[in-house]
Write an enzyme that holds these catalytic residues in place. Sequence first.
Site, PDB file in Angstrom:
ATOM      1  N   ASN A 238       6.913  12.113 -32.275  1.00 35.46           N
ATOM      2  CA  ASN A 238       8.262  12.690 -32.171  1.00 35.46           C
ATOM      3  C   ASN A 238       8.489  13.781 -33.209  1.00 35.46           C
ATOM      4  O   ASN A 238       9.525  14.426 -33.208  1.00 35.46           O
ATOM      5  CB  ASN A 238       9.350  11.605 -32.282  1.00 35.46           C
ATOM      6  CG  ASN A 238       9.520  11.094 -33.702  1.00 35.46           C
ATOM      7  OD1 ASN A 238       8.616  11.206 -34.527  1.00 35.46           O
ATOM      8  ND2 ASN A 238      10.676  10.530 -33.992  1.00 35.46           N
TER       9      ASN A 238
ATOM     10  N   SER B  29      20.651  16.276 -32.545  1.00 35.61           N
ATOM     11  CA  SER B  29      19.752  16.640 -33.647  1.00 35.61           C
ATOM     12  C   SER B  29      20.125  17.972 -34.308  1.00 35.61           C
ATOM     13  O   SER B  29      20.086  18.059 -35.538  1.00 35.61           O
ATOM     14  CB  SER B  29      18.301  16.686 -33.151  1.00 35.61           C
ATOM     15  OG  SER B  29      17.869  15.387 -32.867  1.00 35.61           O
TER      16      SER B  29
ATOM     17  N   LYS C 166       7.370  12.788 -25.791  1.00 33.29           N
ATOM     18  CA  LYS C 166       6.696  12.125 -26.920  1.00 33.29           C
ATOM     19  C   LYS C 166       5.268  11.704 -26.588  1.00 33.29           C
ATOM     20  O   LYS C 166       4.380  11.805 -27.419  1.00 33.29           O
ATOM     21  CB  LYS C 166       7.498  10.895 -27.368  1.00 33.29           C
ATOM     22  CG  LYS C 166       8.855  11.235 -27.969  1.00 33.29           C
ATOM     23  CD  LYS C 166       9.553   9.978 -28.451  1.00 33.29           C
ATOM     24  CE  LYS C 166      10.998  10.237 -28.777  1.00 33.29           C
ATOM     25  NZ  LYS C 166      11.703   9.076 -29.315  1.00 33.29           N
TER      26      LYS C 166
ATOM     27  N   GLY D 275      11.659  -4.005 -23.210  1.00 33.67           N
ATOM     28  CA  GLY D 275      11.130  -2.664 -22.982  1.00 33.67           C
ATOM     29  C   GLY D 275       9.704  -2.527 -23.461  1.00 33.67           C
ATOM     30  O   GLY D 275       9.312  -3.133 -24.473  1.00 33.67           O
ATOM     31  N   ALA D 276       8.921  -1.739 -22.712  1.00 25.42           N
ATOM     32  CA  ALA D 276       7.530  -1.486 -23.098  1.00 25.42           C
ATOM     33  C   ALA D 276       7.181  -0.024 -22.847  1.00 25.42           C
ATOM     34  O   ALA D 276       6.033   0.319 -22.609  1.00 25.42           O
ATOM     35  CB  ALA D 276       6.596  -2.411 -22.317  1.00 25.42           C
ATOM     36  N   GLY D 277       8.206   0.836 -22.883  1.00 26.26           N
ATOM     37  CA  GLY D 277       7.973   2.276 -22.799  1.00 26.26           C
ATOM     38  C   GLY D 277       7.649   2.808 -24.186  1.00 26.26           C
ATOM     39  O   GLY D 277       7.189   2.060 -25.055  1.00 26.26           O
TER      40      GLY D 277
ATOM     41  N   TYR E 281      22.638   4.707 -28.339  1.00 27.91           N
ATOM     42  CA  TYR E 281      23.821   4.967 -29.173  1.00 27.91           C
ATOM     43  C   TYR E 281      24.907   5.719 -28.410  1.00 27.91           C
ATOM     44  O   TYR E 281      26.005   5.914 -28.910  1.00 27.91           O
ATOM     45  CB  TYR E 281      23.429   5.746 -30.443  1.00 27.91           C
ATOM     46  CG  TYR E 281      22.669   7.013 -30.171  1.00 27.91           C
ATOM     47  CD1 TYR E 281      21.281   7.001 -30.111  1.00 27.91           C
ATOM     48  CD2 TYR E 281      23.332   8.210 -29.939  1.00 27.91           C
ATOM     49  CE1 TYR E 281      20.569   8.156 -29.843  1.00 27.91           C
ATOM     50  CE2 TYR E 281      22.629   9.363 -29.675  1.00 27.91           C
ATOM     51  CZ  TYR E 281      21.249   9.327 -29.626  1.00 27.91           C
ATOM     52  OH  TYR E 281      20.553  10.483 -29.349  1.00 27.91           O
TER      53      TYR E 281
HETATM   54  P1  NAP Z   1      10.699   5.263 -21.594  1.00 25.90           P
HETATM   55  O1  NAP Z   1       9.368   5.462 -22.225  1.00 25.90           O
HETATM   56  O2  NAP Z   1      11.061   6.038 -20.381  1.00 25.90           O
HETATM   57  O3  NAP Z   1      10.824   3.665 -21.284  1.00 25.90           O
HETATM   58  C1  NAP Z   1      11.924   3.177 -20.578  1.00 25.90           C
HETATM   59  C2  NAP Z   1      11.947   1.652 -20.662  1.00 25.90           C
HETATM   60  O4  NAP Z   1      13.169   1.193 -20.075  1.00 25.90           O
HETATM   61  C3  NAP Z   1      10.822   0.967 -19.900  1.00 25.90           C
HETATM   62  O5  NAP Z   1      10.489  -0.227 -20.566  1.00 25.90           O
HETATM   63  C4  NAP Z   1      11.495   0.689 -18.540  1.00 25.90           C
HETATM   64  O6  NAP Z   1      10.924  -0.388 -17.855  1.00 25.90           O
HETATM   65  C5  NAP Z   1      12.881   0.291 -18.998  1.00 25.90           C
HETATM   66  N1  NAP Z   1      13.914   0.475 -17.985  1.00 25.90           N
HETATM   67  C6  NAP Z   1      14.356   1.639 -17.468  1.00 25.90           C
HETATM   68  N2  NAP Z   1      15.354   1.421 -16.591  1.00 25.90           N
HETATM   69  C7  NAP Z   1      15.527   0.076 -16.534  1.00 25.90           C
HETATM   70  C8  NAP Z   1      16.403  -0.781 -15.806  1.00 25.90           C
HETATM   71  N3  NAP Z   1      17.290  -0.278 -14.939  1.00 25.90           N
HETATM   72  N4  NAP Z   1      16.334  -2.101 -16.031  1.00 25.90           N
HETATM   73  C9  NAP Z   1      15.443  -2.626 -16.907  1.00 25.90           C
HETATM   74  N5  NAP Z   1      14.571  -1.858 -17.620  1.00 25.90           N
HETATM   75  C10 NAP Z   1      14.618  -0.539 -17.437  1.00 25.90           C
HETATM   76  O7  NAP Z   1      11.888   5.567 -22.636  1.00 25.90           O
HETATM   77  P2  NAP Z   1      11.837   5.389 -24.230  1.00 25.90           P
HETATM   78  O8  NAP Z   1      11.452   6.667 -24.884  1.00 25.90           O
HETATM   79  O9  NAP Z   1      11.041   4.155 -24.508  1.00 25.90           O
HETATM   80  O10 NAP Z   1      13.386   5.154 -24.580  1.00 25.90           O
HETATM   81  C11 NAP Z   1      14.025   3.942 -24.244  1.00 25.90           C
HETATM   82  C12 NAP Z   1      15.441   3.939 -24.800  1.00 25.90           C
HETATM   83  O11 NAP Z   1      15.417   3.942 -26.231  1.00 25.90           O
HETATM   84  C13 NAP Z   1      16.258   5.162 -24.372  1.00 25.90           C
HETATM   85  O12 NAP Z   1      17.546   4.738 -24.061  1.00 25.90           O
HETATM   86  C14 NAP Z   1      16.256   6.017 -25.621  1.00 25.90           C
HETATM   87  O13 NAP Z   1      17.420   6.833 -25.700  1.00 25.90           O
HETATM   88  C15 NAP Z   1      16.266   4.954 -26.725  1.00 25.90           C
HETATM   89  N6  NAP Z   1      15.730   5.460 -27.999  1.00 25.90           N
HETATM   90  C16 NAP Z   1      16.603   5.546 -29.064  1.00 25.90           C
HETATM   91  C17 NAP Z   1      16.139   6.014 -30.284  1.00 25.90           C
HETATM   92  C18 NAP Z   1      17.086   6.112 -31.462  1.00 25.90           C
HETATM   93  O14 NAP Z   1      16.760   6.814 -32.433  1.00 25.90           O
HETATM   94  N7  NAP Z   1      18.211   5.437 -31.427  1.00 25.90           N
HETATM   95  C19 NAP Z   1      14.797   6.395 -30.444  1.00 25.90           C
HETATM   96  C20 NAP Z   1      13.928   6.274 -29.340  1.00 25.90           C
HETATM   97  C21 NAP Z   1      14.425   5.819 -28.122  1.00 25.90           C
HETATM   98  P3  NAP Z   1       9.702  -0.162 -16.800  1.00 25.90           P
HETATM   99  O15 NAP Z   1       8.452  -0.196 -17.627  1.00 25.90           O
HETATM  100  O16 NAP Z   1       9.834  -1.282 -15.866  1.00 25.90           O
HETATM  101  O17 NAP Z   1       9.932   1.183 -16.158  1.00 25.90           O
END
Ligand code: NAP
Length: 302
Positions: A109, A33, A88, A149-151, A245
């Site tokens: 964010n 960033s 976040k 995903g549901a984070g 990415y």
């Molecule tokens: P988060 O809130 O920590 O959520 C993580 C998610 O990944 C949950 O659904 C988790 O499942 C799942 N997960 C983690 N490890 C796993 C595994 N080994 N196998 C299967 N599922 C797994 O994180 P977040 O903020 O949502 O971010 C998620 C991803 O999106 C990250 O890689 C982040 O870098 C990316 N992202 C990218 C952008 C962009 O601008 N390109 C923006 C936002 C996020 P459980 O619920 O089972 O734990």
Amino acid sequence: MADDILTLDDLRKWSVPGTALAVLGHPIHHSVSPPMHNAALAEMAAESPAFSDWRYYRFEVPPDQLETALKLLHRKRFRGVNLTVPHKVIAFDLIKTIDPSARSVGAVNTLRWHPDGYEGFNTDGYGLVQGLREDLRTDLSGADVILLGAGGAGRGAAIESIAQACHSLSIGNRTRQRAEELRTLLWQIDPAAKVRVFDPGSPPSDLPEDALVINATSAGLKPTDPQPINLSALPGTPRVFDMIYNPAETALLGSARSRGFAFANGFSMLVYQGARSLEIWSDTRVPVKAMFRGARQGMASN
Ligand code: NAP
């Protein structure tokens, strides 16, 4: 200084003149960033002296320091703040004024300075929509979305899918209960929304054909991670979007490539969510090409 990794101690002593912006995260060393925003700010300053003293900094802030850091940033008049992993959702409860873009997601964010305290926004949904258009020439509107995903990111993508009137949404998450909670939230927003929950470890055979697969899990960040879904289990010719990415090609995207499916990573999404943040802070159109260039340079030096 804009390249340094700063801390709460630096913030306590902060006396840098000018208009400051910052990203807070833990860890923060990988964040692109600062080069992305500073490339845009340099171009904006060349157009208008109003931006000549704007700079974007990065701060390493663990979660237990977040509240103190946000109070200090406000007192030191940081005009804008970005929040990345893991802040976040935590910050959502610390911010009084929340924009509708962030309210239903439950995560912020982007923060904008206001005399009474920061206002919270979420630009990830906008970034996702723009990233899909830029790299896959596709929209959420009318799509059969298979969301992994549901984070925080998964919630944002699900709410954006419903807001953009996707045709159907199938949510697969390692922890099924989180996907079910997300479905409940989506039905509160739109009781008629076509949402189902499935086990991504053994996808049902009746998932939609030619779906838009969105990986919003962090599975793929490390080379040892399992793939969030086995693409060979999906019918038709899905298009695959991975929010990750770095690495540029996860195992999921490698699998899409070898099957001849259209695919894209989350780099453009990253740039567009950042561009929207800068628009919110500056109230002006921002040079997105410069942000792409700055982000690429940041990735290369990571
Ligand atoms: P988060 O809130 O920590 O959520 C993580 C998610 O990944 C949950 O659904 C988790 O499942 C799942 N997960 C983690 N490890 C796993 C595994 N080994 N196998 C299967 N599922 C797994 O994180 P977040 O903020 O949502 O971010 C998620 C991803 O999106 C990250 O890689 C982040 O870098 C990316 N992202 C990218 C952008 C962009 O601008 N390109 C923006 C936002 C996020 P459980 O619920 O089972 O734990």
